[in-house]
Write a protein that holds these residues in place. Structure first.
Motif, short mmCIF file in Angstrom:
data_model
loop_
_atom_site.label_atom_id
_atom_site.label_comp_id
_atom_site.label_asym_id
_atom_site.label_seq_id
_atom_site.Cartn_x
_atom_site.Cartn_y
_atom_site.Cartn_z
N HIS A 133 15.08 -15.24 -2.83
CA HIS A 133 14.72 -15.34 -1.42
C HIS A 133 14.90 -16.74 -0.85
CE1 HIS A 133 13.04 -11.36 -2.01
NE2 HIS A 133 13.08 -11.25 -0.72
N MET B 86 10.95 -0.63 14.55
CA MET B 86 10.32 -1.84 15.08
C MET B 86 10.57 -1.97 16.57
SD MET B 86 11.02 -5.77 13.86
CE MET B 86 11.99 -6.55 15.14
N MET C 153 18.08 -5.92 -10.30
CA MET C 153 18.34 -7.25 -9.72
C MET C 153 17.10 -7.71 -8.95
SD MET C 153 21.14 -8.30 -6.80
CE MET C 153 22.69 -8.49 -7.66
N THR D 192 18.49 -8.33 6.41
CA THR D 192 17.40 -8.57 5.47
C THR D 192 18.06 -9.09 4.20
OG1 THR D 192 17.44 -6.45 4.32
CG2 THR D 192 16.15 -6.56 6.36
N ARG E 89 7.76 -1.54 -3.96
CA ARG E 89 7.10 -2.20 -2.83
C ARG E 89 5.63 -1.84 -2.88
NH1 ARG E 89 10.85 -4.03 -2.06
NH2 ARG E 89 12.09 -3.77 -0.19
N LEU F 25 6.80 -5.28 10.26
CA LEU F 25 8.24 -5.34 10.46
C LEU F 25 8.64 -6.63 11.15
CD1 LEU F 25 8.75 -1.62 11.53
CD2 LEU F 25 9.92 -2.71 9.61
N PRO G 259 5.34 10.34 10.15
CA PRO G 259 3.89 10.13 10.07
C PRO G 259 3.26 9.58 11.36
CG PRO G 259 5.05 8.91 8.34
CD PRO G 259 6.08 9.43 9.28
N PHE G 260 4.09 9.23 12.34
CA PHE G 260 3.54 8.82 13.63
C PHE G 260 3.16 10.06 14.45
CE2 PHE G 260 5.76 5.07 12.22
CZ PHE G 260 5.12 4.00 12.80
N ALA H 226 -0.11 5.78 5.56
CA ALA H 226 0.66 7.02 5.77
C ALA H 226 1.97 6.74 6.50
CB ALA H 226 -0.18 8.02 6.58
N ARG H 227 1.91 5.84 7.49
CA ARG H 227 3.13 5.50 8.24
C ARG H 227 4.15 4.77 7.38
NH1 ARG H 227 -0.69 6.35 11.63
NH2 ARG H 227 -0.42 6.67 13.87
N GLU I 278 17.61 -8.26 1.10
CA GLU I 278 18.00 -7.20 0.18
C GLU I 278 19.29 -6.52 0.64
OE1 GLU I 278 15.04 -7.73 1.37
OE2 GLU I 278 13.52 -7.60 -0.21
N ARG J 134 11.21 8.03 9.09
CA ARG J 134 10.16 7.01 9.22
C ARG J 134 9.17 7.35 10.34
NH1 ARG J 134 14.15 4.88 6.70
NH2 ARG J 134 14.08 2.91 5.56
N PRO K 48 12.43 -10.71 3.95
CA PRO K 48 12.24 -9.59 3.03
C PRO K 48 12.21 -8.26 3.79
CG PRO K 48 10.18 -10.79 3.37
CD PRO K 48 11.25 -11.57 4.06
N GLN K 49 12.82 -7.26 3.20
CA GLN K 49 12.92 -5.95 3.85
C GLN K 49 11.68 -5.12 3.55
OE1 GLN K 49 16.82 -4.16 3.85
NE2 GLN K 49 16.00 -2.18 3.26
N LEU K 50 11.15 -4.45 4.57
CA LEU K 50 10.00 -3.58 4.33
C LEU K 50 10.39 -2.39 3.47
CD1 LEU K 50 7.03 -2.91 4.78
CD2 LEU K 50 7.64 -1.89 6.97
N SER K 51 11.49 -1.75 3.82
CA SER K 51 11.95 -0.60 3.02
C SER K 51 12.43 -1.04 1.65
CB SER K 51 13.12 0.10 3.72
OG SER K 51 12.70 0.81 4.83
N THR K 52 12.22 -0.18 0.70
CA THR K 52 12.82 -0.41 -0.62
C THR K 52 14.33 -0.19 -0.53
OG1 THR K 52 12.32 1.90 -1.10
CG2 THR K 52 10.82 0.26 -1.97
N THR K 53 15.04 -0.79 -1.46
CA THR K 53 16.49 -0.58 -1.58
C THR K 53 16.79 -0.41 -3.06
OG1 THR K 53 17.22 -2.85 -2.05
CG2 THR K 53 16.74 -2.32 0.25
N THR L 242 7.28 -14.21 -1.18
CA THR L 242 8.02 -13.31 -0.29
C THR L 242 7.09 -12.37 0.48
OG1 THR L 242 8.19 -11.80 -2.14
CG2 THR L 242 10.06 -13.26 -1.76
N PRO M 210 7.38 6.70 4.32
CA PRO M 210 8.83 6.94 4.38
C PRO M 210 9.68 5.67 4.30
CG PRO M 210 7.71 7.86 6.30
CD PRO M 210 6.71 7.04 5.57
N PHE M 211 9.04 4.51 4.33
CA PHE M 211 9.78 3.27 4.12
C PHE M 211 10.03 3.04 2.63
CE2 PHE M 211 8.10 2.79 8.34
CZ PHE M 211 8.97 1.96 9.02
N ILE N 137 18.40 -2.26 -5.02
CA ILE N 137 18.22 -3.50 -5.79
C ILE N 137 16.81 -4.07 -5.67
CG2 ILE N 137 20.66 -4.16 -5.69
CD1 ILE N 137 19.89 -6.22 -3.52
N SER N 138 15.96 -3.41 -4.93
CA SER N 138 14.58 -3.89 -4.75
C SER N 138 13.71 -2.65 -4.55
CB SER N 138 14.55 -4.82 -3.53
OG SER N 138 13.23 -5.19 -3.22
N ASP O 101 14.71 0.59 9.75
CA ASP O 101 13.49 -0.22 9.90
C ASP O 101 13.46 -0.89 11.27
OD1 ASP O 101 12.98 0.38 7.25
OD2 ASP O 101 12.80 -1.70 6.58
#
Lengths: 371, 371
Positions: free
Chosen positions: B5, B137, B1, B337, A182, A140, B202-203, A198-199, B339, B199, A171-176, A275, A202-203, A178-179, B133
């Motif tokens: 970047h 963090m 899309m 981010t 991952r 992150l 899983p912790f 595993a952690r 995205e 998120r 770049p965002q860790l979570s998917t969106t 990226t 959920p992202f 438009i993206s 996210d």
């Protein structure tokens, strides 16, 4: 156990312990560090043992250790103490067990231990969650420009940094929407990698690739079960080329040593996505620092988060990676949480005591083929 | 899309746009910021509109905006531009829609917009994942001493900081066998809170407590379903006293404004656990900075991670919270981010165009009762 959180100053009184020359009456154990208020009682309550404890809150002097080890039945060390031929010879034939409060054992000469029939304990597994937490944190931080923006605030530059649509964006860790894809990659796919994966589920992570030691057996049914459990579109073992090419975030989580040295080099980094994010929370030797510096400067990858650096701790502000604005460098704090370090210290004491009591050690290295 | 970047330098050529006085032939739209290579084409392709774009990569001058707004049919603004009576009067009766690229709208006078029958669009939801996210963090960074250790490395102090059993240790986010219960708390339990909770599952999070606006209806069946989905032992709506007392990590994720100002004050902080972490990724006004500084100095709580601070961006190095070693302060980058900002800019353009085309806006505030 309720973990005591007051570790800033170690407040454990040093109990009156037998002088170093009383061994013989009670088996002597040498402990190279005060293990704090949660763990020391496990040693203090053993009045049948002659406890010799390094009294200061810093790395034990080698001379103190060599002076106190003769005649010891057991020694509990940190990663900062070499368990080598010199130490074992100084200890003499009374030594039954060496126990380290670490998962790594590069500081111990297993061959010399094996030759002498000395048992060896270490502390695996208990740090898995702490290192997985830190791996997620670094992924992150590297994507979100954490290093740069923390410095900006501390340098009083926030007032002069007005909002802008794409300021500090990475770049965002979570998917969106438009993206929506991952792929996370793992160089090494042991317990810590799997706990990190595993952690990340959920992202919105959709795919996973990993590379393992080439001599290890494929595990297709395990992989299929993991993919299903986490709802991933795919989870595949790949070669390092594919690993470099496909990973949006790549976690280096493999053992150190000569066989894995500089697996992440110029050739590898050039194949990565522009990226992508590189995270190393295992051993610094796996990554060629100069190559990574070049990759960051020239934009081959987007950013990096490192808890380990080759040559640590001799890493100063002018190091090629500390200088890189998109590289977050931490001073090897992977397992540094109160809960985990108490867990490691507890296990190290349990290993020591079990061996002295002739019981099975909870976590030991089998040295029978090293003698 | 596929999100571009390469936003470091905005490379979108400024298309030849109609001069400001040609309105009448084509509806004029005023846009206060270049929205980058992914989004500007949505405006450029509308040759039926007279696009007037602030040409620089900094906050638009108010004088430029006031000079160009007369006769406009639509205006697309950032959070940096006040949409007030002065602007609306300057625009005149032609103005049909104001669209902001932000989820917050403290900069817009909804009453004045409503009076004039001007539609108002904003960009909720698209930033949920980015802020969730960042919340995770910051929870990790505050617990793991990230601020202190980054500074240590940058100040060349790593070589003089040898490994020690409890150096840099803080409370672990993940549960462990010796610390098997973890309660996360949310002040405000909307979309971002729920995305953050997901998120954290899983912790090893075991319990969740939250407080909502006291006038909102309880949602026991939603809560039960959420607890079941995430495998939590409990998920309960509580009052703020219980929230303070029970949370191991407390996320402040509620709207700003006078009704929530300083909800986190001395009284609240004194009730929190000494090992707890406070995270604020919503609005700075919710937390009394002086009270939090005191709480950190005197050890009422363990650490804090803040993306927002009351009085931002006028926060310098001598600010009571920037000075605190256990407080991580970021310069309000919650949605920053690529995205998400592309998603926000796209939605802002869609809102603008929909209103101009007489279609339903994807995300607008209903002002019918404000006129």
């Amino acid at each position: 156990m309720v973990v005591c959180h007051n570790y800033e100053v170690l407040v454990v009184p040093l109990r009156e312990v037998g002088s170093q020359n009383q061994a013989g009456f009670r088996p002597k154990v040498v402990v190279t560090r005060n293990l704090g208020p949660d763990v020391m009682p496990l040693l203090y309550e053993r009045s049948d043992l002659d406890l010799v404890l390094w009294p200061e809150d810093r790395v034990a002097d080698r001379s103190w250790l060599l002076e106190n080890i003769p005649g010891a039945a057991g020694v509990l060390v940190m990663i900062t103490e070499k368990v080598d031929k010199e130490l074992l010879e100084a200890a003499g034939p009374s030594l039954k067990v060496a126990s380290t409060m670490s998962v790594g054992y590069e500081h111990a000469d297993l061959s010399e231990l094996g030759k002498r029939g000395i048992k060896f304990g270490y502390t695996p597994d208990v740090l898995t969650d702490a290192v997985a937490d830190l791996s997620v944190m670094l992924a992150l931080m590297a994507g979100r420009n954490a290093g740069q923006v923390i410095t900006l605030v501390q340098d009083s530059k926030w007032p002069a940094s007005p909002w802008a649509p794409f300021a500090f964006c990475g770049p965002q860790l979570s998917t969106t929407p438009i993206s929506a894809k991952r792929t996370v990659g793992f160089l090494g796919f042991g317990r810590i990698s799997q706990a990190t994966l595993a952690r990340l589920v959920p992202f919105g992570i959709t795919d996973c690739v990993y590379s393992s030691n080439p001599t290890s057996q494929p595990t297709p049914s395990r992989d299929e079960a993991l993919a299903k459990k986490h709802g991933l579109k795919s989870l595949r073992r790949v070669n390092v080329d594919e690993l470099a090419r496909e990973s949006d975030v790549l976690f280096v989580l493999a053992p150190g040593g000569p066989t894995t040295r500089h697996l992440v080099n110029e050739e590898f980094l050039k194949k990565m996505k522009k990226t992508s994010i590189l995270v190393n929370t295992s051993r610094g030797t796996l990554v060629d620092s100069d190559a990574l510096g070049k990759a960051l400067r020239e934009g081959w990858i987007w950013g990096a988060g490192l808890d380990v650096v080759e040559g640590e701790p001799h890493i100063a502000a002018d190091h090629v990676l500390v200088k890189e604005p998109r590289c977050v460098v931490l001073p090897h704090i992977g397992s540094a949480t109160l809960e985990t370090r108490v867990g490691m210290a507890t296990l190290a004491v349990q290993n020591l005591l079990a061996a002295l009591d002739g019981k099975e050690m909870p976590a030991s290295i089998d040295l029978s083929n090293r003698s």
